[in-house]
Design a protein around this motif. Structure first.
Motif, PDB file in Angstrom:
ATOM      1  N   GLY A 210       1.089  -3.969   3.491  1.00 48.17           N
ATOM      2  CA  GLY A 210       0.290  -4.576   2.447  1.00 48.17           C
ATOM      3  C   GLY A 210       1.052  -5.617   1.668  1.00 48.17           C
ATOM      4  O   GLY A 210       0.658  -6.005   0.579  1.00 48.17           O
TER       5      GLY A 210
ATOM      6  N   LYS B 107      -1.673  -8.055   5.105  1.00 51.11           N
ATOM      7  CA  LYS B 107      -2.148  -6.702   4.864  1.00 51.11           C
ATOM      8  C   LYS B 107      -1.968  -5.842   6.085  1.00 51.11           C
ATOM      9  O   LYS B 107      -2.676  -4.880   6.297  1.00 51.11           O
ATOM     10  CB  LYS B 107      -3.625  -6.717   4.460  1.00 51.11           C
ATOM     11  CG  LYS B 107      -3.880  -7.440   3.166  1.00 51.11           C
ATOM     12  CD  LYS B 107      -3.214  -6.742   1.992  1.00 51.11           C
ATOM     13  CE  LYS B 107      -3.491  -7.475   0.695  1.00 51.11           C
ATOM     14  NZ  LYS B 107      -2.777  -6.851  -0.434  1.00 51.11           N
TER      15      LYS B 107
ATOM     16  N   HIS C 164       0.851  -1.178   0.000  1.00 56.27           N
ATOM     17  CA  HIS C 164       0.000   0.000   0.000  1.00 56.27           C
ATOM     18  C   HIS C 164       0.894   1.239   0.000  1.00 56.27           C
ATOM     19  O   HIS C 164       1.756   1.392   0.863  1.00 56.27           O
ATOM     20  CB  HIS C 164      -0.899   0.028   1.239  1.00 56.27           C
ATOM     21  CG  HIS C 164      -1.908  -1.072   1.277  1.00 56.27           C
ATOM     22  ND1 HIS C 164      -2.819  -1.281   0.271  1.00 56.27           N
ATOM     23  CD2 HIS C 164      -2.152  -2.036   2.208  1.00 56.27           C
ATOM     24  CE1 HIS C 164      -3.593  -2.310   0.571  1.00 56.27           C
ATOM     25  NE2 HIS C 164      -3.202  -2.790   1.744  1.00 56.27           N
ATOM     26  N   ASP C 165       0.706   2.110  -0.962  1.00 53.03           N
ATOM     27  CA  ASP C 165       1.445   3.373  -1.012  1.00 53.03           C
ATOM     28  C   ASP C 165       2.958   3.176  -1.048  1.00 53.03           C
ATOM     29  O   ASP C 165       3.713   3.976  -0.492  1.00 53.03           O
ATOM     30  CB  ASP C 165       1.083   4.265   0.186  1.00 53.03           C
ATOM     31  CG  ASP C 165      -0.405   4.575   0.232  1.00 53.03           C
ATOM     32  OD1 ASP C 165      -0.985   4.775  -0.852  1.00 53.03           O
ATOM     33  OD2 ASP C 165      -0.972   4.605   1.337  1.00 53.03           O
TER      34      ASP C 165
ATOM     35  N   LYS D  65       4.520   3.274   6.583  1.00 51.04           N
ATOM     36  CA  LYS D  65       3.206   3.319   7.219  1.00 51.04           C
ATOM     37  C   LYS D  65       3.351   4.088   8.521  1.00 51.04           C
ATOM     38  O   LYS D  65       4.035   3.649   9.453  1.00 51.04           O
ATOM     39  CB  LYS D  65       2.687   1.904   7.494  1.00 51.04           C
ATOM     40  CG  LYS D  65       1.234   1.843   7.916  1.00 51.04           C
ATOM     41  CD  LYS D  65       0.292   2.185   6.773  1.00 51.04           C
ATOM     42  CE  LYS D  65      -1.169   1.981   7.141  1.00 51.04           C
ATOM     43  NZ  LYS D  65      -2.072   2.307   6.022  1.00 51.04           N
TER      44      LYS D  65
END
Length: 293
Positions: free
Chosen positions: A291, A287, A135-136, A159
């Protein structure tokens, strides 16, 4: 403590900054130095080192994606001492300010014609892998300056969750050498949990893979897809090992340190006491933080 010793102490603190917290650390050490001009000049080398080793990301002027600041991305220094970095994806180079963490003065940067077909194919495969597992996250592929058959793949995913007092960073870097048919690299994970305590995890894992001749001699698209599949398998196994380690720590190691009864004469509530270590399980879950699966 004299001013020089204060600067050295400030640099040491900065280099140990947890993910996403370097500005907080920098603001804190300002109280140690009490001189912003001396502070900025003295800690700039440490900030450069931190940004390069931590794969700091920056918005690329004129592009809709971020680039990675790293040694592999550094291409030149100006007469004024500013550094230029390359973003192969947008085929541009730019100046980067290590203090403000901003890019500027974007200029075209033509890639090497011989290495570009494989580099571009490896980048495409890396971005597909990134979108499936992080993610990102940000990925970049650089052609070596001294060889048309050597490439560096870097991935970073951050994160930050200050509301819940934790932050984490995943970094991985691989050198793909088509002359030696090898993939060598490392995975680095940093996590900081600081709710009612201060727990940090810093771990690394070295990777060394041999590429079958059929992979190297295949088309760039087929070859790079296979290389990313090998990297995916290696990172998946490492993630599983992290999960197993934290499971064992939670169930055995930390409980083995307890007294029969603490000073309060009450049994310890291990569901609450093990809260910081459950973060490690989140890190290794498919996740959880980044992720990755």
């Amino acid at each position: 403590m004299n001013p020089s010793e204060r600067i050295d102490a400030a640099c040491s603190f900065l280099l140990q900054s947890p993910p996403g917290e370097i500005n907080d650390v920098l603001n804190d050490v300002r109280n140690i130095i009490s001189d912003d001009d001396s502070l900025h000049e003295g800690v700039l080398p440490a900030l450069k080192e931190y940004n390069l080793t931590q794969f700091m990301t920056v918005d690329v002027p004129g592009s809709d994606h971020q680039a990675i600041i790293s040694e592999a991305a550094r291409v030149a220094a100006t007469q004024e001492g500013q550094e230029r970095f390359i973003d192969p994806r947008s085929k541009t180079s730019f100046l980067f300010d290590h203090l403000s963490l901003e890019a500027s003065d974007s200029q075209p940067a033509e890639p090497d014609a011989d290495s570009e077909p494989f580099r571009a194919a490896l980048e495409k495969a890396a971005l597909t892998y990134l979108s499936a597992h992080f993610h990102d996250g940000v990925a970049a592929v650089f052609a070596a300056k001294d060889s048309t058959n050597k490439f560096t793949l870097q991935v970073v995913a951050n994160k930050y969750n200050p509301a819940n007092y934790w932050a984490g960073r995943w970094r991985s870097e691989y050198t793909i050498d088509l002359n030696e048919n090898t993939v060598r690299g490392k995975i680095l994970v940093n996590v900081h949990y600081y709710e009612q305590g201060n727990v940090q995890l810093s771990t690394s894992h070295n990777v060394s893979l041999s590429l079958p001749t059929a992979v190297v001699t295949a088309s760039p698209s087929a070859s790079t897809s296979k290389i990313l599949a090998l990297i995916e398998d290696e990172e998946g196994k490492y993630q599983t090992s992290l999960n197993d380690t934290y499971q064992e720590m939670g169930e055995k190691t930390f409980k083995g340190l307890r007294r029969a009864l603490p000073v309060t004469k009450q049994k310890i509530d291990w569901d609450r006491a093990l809260g910081p270590y459950k973060l490690g399980q989140e890190l290794a879950s498919s996740k959880g933080m980044f992720g990755n699966s």
